[in-house]
Design a protein around this motif. Sequence first.
Motif, PDB file in Angstrom:
ATOM      1  N   ALA A   8       0.828  -1.206   0.000  1.00 42.09           N
ATOM      2  CA  ALA A   8       0.000   0.000   0.000  1.00 42.09           C
ATOM      3  C   ALA A   8       0.867   1.262   0.000  1.00 42.09           C
ATOM      4  O   ALA A   8       0.552   2.244  -0.677  1.00 42.09           O
ATOM      5  N   VAL A   9       1.964   1.240   0.749  1.00 42.95           N
ATOM      6  CA  VAL A   9       2.867   2.394   0.794  1.00 42.95           C
ATOM      7  C   VAL A   9       3.485   2.628  -0.586  1.00 42.95           C
ATOM      8  O   VAL A   9       3.515   3.759  -1.099  1.00 42.95           O
ATOM      9  N   LEU A  10       3.976   1.569  -1.197  1.00 48.72           N
ATOM     10  CA  LEU A  10       4.581   1.690  -2.523  1.00 48.72           C
ATOM     11  C   LEU A  10       3.579   2.229  -3.536  1.00 48.72           C
ATOM     12  O   LEU A  10       3.898   3.119  -4.336  1.00 48.72           O
ATOM     13  N   LEU A  11       2.372   1.699  -3.502  1.00 47.98           N
ATOM     14  CA  LEU A  11       1.360   2.133  -4.452  1.00 47.98           C
ATOM     15  C   LEU A  11       0.946   3.580  -4.211  1.00 47.98           C
ATOM     16  O   LEU A  11       0.690   4.331  -5.156  1.00 47.98           O
ATOM     17  N   ARG A  12       0.916   4.013  -2.953  1.00 46.59           N
ATOM     18  CA  ARG A  12       0.561   5.394  -2.640  1.00 46.59           C
ATOM     19  C   ARG A  12       1.588   6.368  -3.238  1.00 46.59           C
ATOM     20  O   ARG A  12       1.222   7.397  -3.812  1.00 46.59           O
ATOM     21  N   TYR A  13       2.871   6.026  -3.132  1.00 46.45           N
ATOM     22  CA  TYR A  13       3.902   6.891  -3.709  1.00 46.45           C
ATOM     23  C   TYR A  13       3.844   6.882  -5.234  1.00 46.45           C
ATOM     24  O   TYR A  13       4.048   7.921  -5.878  1.00 46.45           O
ATOM     25  N   LEU A  14       3.560   5.730  -5.815  1.00 47.97           N
ATOM     26  CA  LEU A  14       3.419   5.660  -7.267  1.00 47.97           C
ATOM     27  C   LEU A  14       2.235   6.496  -7.725  1.00 47.97           C
ATOM     28  O   LEU A  14       2.342   7.264  -8.697  1.00 47.97           O
ATOM     29  N   GLN A  15       1.109   6.394  -7.037  1.00 48.41           N
ATOM     30  CA  GLN A  15      -0.082   7.147  -7.444  1.00 48.41           C
ATOM     31  C   GLN A  15       0.140   8.655  -7.322  1.00 48.41           C
ATOM     32  O   GLN A  15      -0.339   9.424  -8.166  1.00 48.41           O
ATOM     33  N   ALA A  16       0.867   9.077  -6.306  1.00 45.34           N
ATOM     34  CA  ALA A  16       1.154  10.504  -6.167  1.00 45.34           C
ATOM     35  C   ALA A  16       1.935  11.011  -7.379  1.00 45.34           C
ATOM     36  O   ALA A  16       1.665  12.105  -7.895  1.00 45.34           O
ATOM     37  N   ALA A  17       2.874  10.230  -7.853  1.00 45.69           N
ATOM     38  CA  ALA A  17       3.658  10.627  -9.025  1.00 45.69           C
ATOM     39  C   ALA A  17       2.798  10.610 -10.280  1.00 45.69           C
ATOM     40  O   ALA A  17       2.906  11.504 -11.130  1.00 45.69           O
ATOM     41  N   ARG A  18       1.939   9.607 -10.416  1.00 45.85           N
ATOM     42  CA  ARG A  18       1.013   9.548 -11.555  1.00 45.85           C
ATOM     43  C   ARG A  18       0.135  10.807 -11.602  1.00 45.85           C
ATOM     44  O   ARG A  18      -0.025  11.428 -12.650  1.00 45.85           O
ATOM     45  N   ASP A  19      -0.447  11.133 -10.469  1.00 49.67           N
ATOM     46  CA  ASP A  19      -1.344  12.296 -10.401  1.00 49.67           C
ATOM     47  C   ASP A  19      -0.604  13.578 -10.755  1.00 49.67           C
ATOM     48  O   ASP A  19      -1.145  14.454 -11.439  1.00 49.67           O
ATOM     49  N   ALA A  20       0.637  13.702 -10.289  1.00 49.06           N
ATOM     50  CA  ALA A  20       1.430  14.895 -10.591  1.00 49.06           C
ATOM     51  C   ALA A  20       1.666  15.012 -12.085  1.00 49.06           C
ATOM     52  O   ALA A  20       1.582  16.116 -12.651  1.00 49.06           O
ATOM     53  N   MET A  21       1.956  13.905 -12.749  1.00 53.57           N
ATOM     54  CA  MET A  21       2.210  13.945 -14.190  1.00 53.57           C
ATOM     55  C   MET A  21       0.999  14.472 -14.951  1.00 53.57           C
ATOM     56  O   MET A  21       1.132  15.316 -15.838  1.00 53.57           O
ATOM     57  N   VAL A  22      -0.176  13.997 -14.610  1.00 51.95           N
ATOM     58  CA  VAL A  22      -1.389  14.442 -15.305  1.00 51.95           C
ATOM     59  C   VAL A  22      -1.700  15.899 -14.957  1.00 51.95           C
ATOM     60  O   VAL A  22      -2.088  16.689 -15.828  1.00 51.95           O
ATOM     61  N   TRP A  23      -1.504  16.268 -13.706  1.00 54.25           N
ATOM     62  CA  TRP A  23      -1.759  17.642 -13.263  1.00 54.25           C
ATOM     63  C   TRP A  23      -0.916  18.648 -14.034  1.00 54.25           C
ATOM     64  O   TRP A  23      -1.365  19.758 -14.326  1.00 54.25           O
ATOM     65  N   LYS A  24       0.298  18.267 -14.395  1.00 54.19           N
ATOM     66  CA  LYS A  24       1.189  19.199 -15.088  1.00 54.19           C
ATOM     67  C   LYS A  24       0.661  19.601 -16.467  1.00 54.19           C
ATOM     68  O   LYS A  24       1.131  20.574 -17.051  1.00 54.19           O
ATOM     69  N   LEU A  25      -0.321  18.887 -16.992  1.00 53.35           N
ATOM     70  CA  LEU A  25      -0.920  19.242 -18.286  1.00 53.35           C
ATOM     71  C   LEU A  25      -2.049  20.257 -18.148  1.00 53.35           C
ATOM     72  O   LEU A  25      -2.450  20.868 -19.140  1.00 53.35           O
ATOM     73  N   ASP A  26      -2.574  20.427 -16.944  1.00 52.57           N
ATOM     74  CA  ASP A  26      -3.761  21.269 -16.742  1.00 52.57           C
ATOM     75  C   ASP A  26      -3.542  22.690 -17.263  1.00 52.57           C
ATOM     76  O   ASP A  26      -2.539  23.337 -16.942  1.00 52.57           O
ATOM     77  N   GLY A  27      -4.503  23.158 -18.038  1.00 60.05           N
ATOM     78  CA  GLY A  27      -4.513  24.537 -18.480  1.00 60.05           C
ATOM     79  C   GLY A  27      -3.585  24.862 -19.637  1.00 60.05           C
ATOM     80  O   GLY A  27      -3.497  26.018 -20.047  1.00 60.05           O
ATOM     81  N   LEU A  28      -2.895  23.882 -20.176  1.00 61.28           N
ATOM     82  CA  LEU A  28      -1.973  24.139 -21.279  1.00 61.28           C
ATOM     83  C   LEU A  28      -2.657  23.980 -22.628  1.00 61.28           C
ATOM     84  O   LEU A  28      -3.565  23.165 -22.796  1.00 61.28           O
ATOM     85  N   SER A  29      -2.181  24.725 -23.598  1.00 60.82           N
ATOM     86  CA  SER A  29      -2.672  24.577 -24.971  1.00 60.82           C
ATOM     87  C   SER A  29      -2.139  23.279 -25.568  1.00 60.82           C
ATOM     88  O   SER A  29      -1.186  22.682 -25.057  1.00 60.82           O
ATOM     89  N   GLU A  30      -2.751  22.862 -26.676  1.00 61.30           N
ATOM     90  CA  GLU A  30      -2.277  21.666 -27.380  1.00 61.30           C
ATOM     91  C   GLU A  30      -0.801  21.817 -27.749  1.00 61.30           C
ATOM     92  O   GLU A  30      -0.021  20.865 -27.629  1.00 61.30           O
ATOM     93  N   TYR A  31      -0.437  23.000 -28.193  1.00 64.26           N
ATOM     94  CA  TYR A  31       0.949  23.216 -28.587  1.00 64.26           C
ATOM     95  C   TYR A  31       1.881  23.119 -27.391  1.00 64.26           C
ATOM     96  O   TYR A  31       2.900  22.406 -27.435  1.00 64.26           O
ATOM     97  N   ASP A  32       1.554  23.827 -26.318  1.00 58.12           N
ATOM     98  CA  ASP A  32       2.482  23.878 -25.190  1.00 58.12           C
ATOM     99  C   ASP A  32       2.692  22.518 -24.537  1.00 58.12           C
ATOM    100  O   ASP A  32       3.804  22.212 -24.097  1.00 58.12           O
ATOM    101  N   MET A  33       1.657  21.700 -24.456  1.00 48.26           N
ATOM    102  CA  MET A  33       1.855  20.402 -23.816  1.00 48.26           C
ATOM    103  C   MET A  33       2.678  19.438 -24.676  1.00 48.26           C
ATOM    104  O   MET A  33       3.227  18.465 -24.178  1.00 48.26           O
ATOM    105  N   ARG A  34       2.786  19.742 -25.988  1.00 50.03           N
ATOM    106  CA  ARG A  34       3.540  18.894 -26.911  1.00 50.03           C
ATOM    107  C   ARG A  34       4.881  19.487 -27.291  1.00 50.03           C
ATOM    108  O   ARG A  34       5.713  18.826 -27.925  1.00 50.03           O
ATOM    109  N   ARG A  35       5.084  20.725 -26.938  1.00 49.18           N
ATOM    110  CA  ARG A  35       6.231  21.500 -27.398  1.00 49.18           C
ATOM    111  C   ARG A  35       7.547  20.946 -26.855  1.00 49.18           C
ATOM    112  O   ARG A  35       7.706  20.762 -25.650  1.00 49.18           O
TER     113      ARG A  35
END
Length: 201
Positions: A8-35
Amino acid sequence: MIDSKPKAVLLRYLQAARDAMVWKLDGLSEYDMRRPMTPTGTNLLGLVKHLAGVELGYFGEVFARPFWEGPVPSAFTADAEPNEDLWATADESREQIVGLYQQAWKHADATIEALDLDARGEVWWWSEERREVTLHQILVHVTAETQRHAGHADILRELLDGAAGIRRGNDNMPEGDASWWEDYRDRVERAAREAGGRELA
């Protein structure tokens, strides 16, 4: 109460990193997220696409639990072009790539739930003497890789629009307005120049 069992501890740390990766796309244009933001082409949406493949490979193929029922997309095959999984084509939408990543989480979580931490798997693309692995080892490996790419994503996003922070709701950054950050950066720059001057002396 938070589950403190090792899996459970390992999975919690993995999920936190997963969520951060997706969050970093929030609010960006198509160009900026692919740039491409570096000479080697590193880009935010490509990192998410890459990590989808990482999870599908390590928690799927390695433990004989394949995700793909039909043909595997070329980016995730052994004969893919170099870095094919590290960028999004114009035809691949953000929704498709994030959706694939989230499907990969579910598939990975099902593997993690079904197997014991000492369950054996084989990473066929590693050298022969390292190929035999445990679920525990792969959980650590994938968490480390995801966190590494989350660090890349932190820097890329800050370069794109100044947004910074570790996760939604907790940026883990000192409080300070634009003036405070400018002063802070200037102090770092002055120290770097002073040290560099000593090096040249």
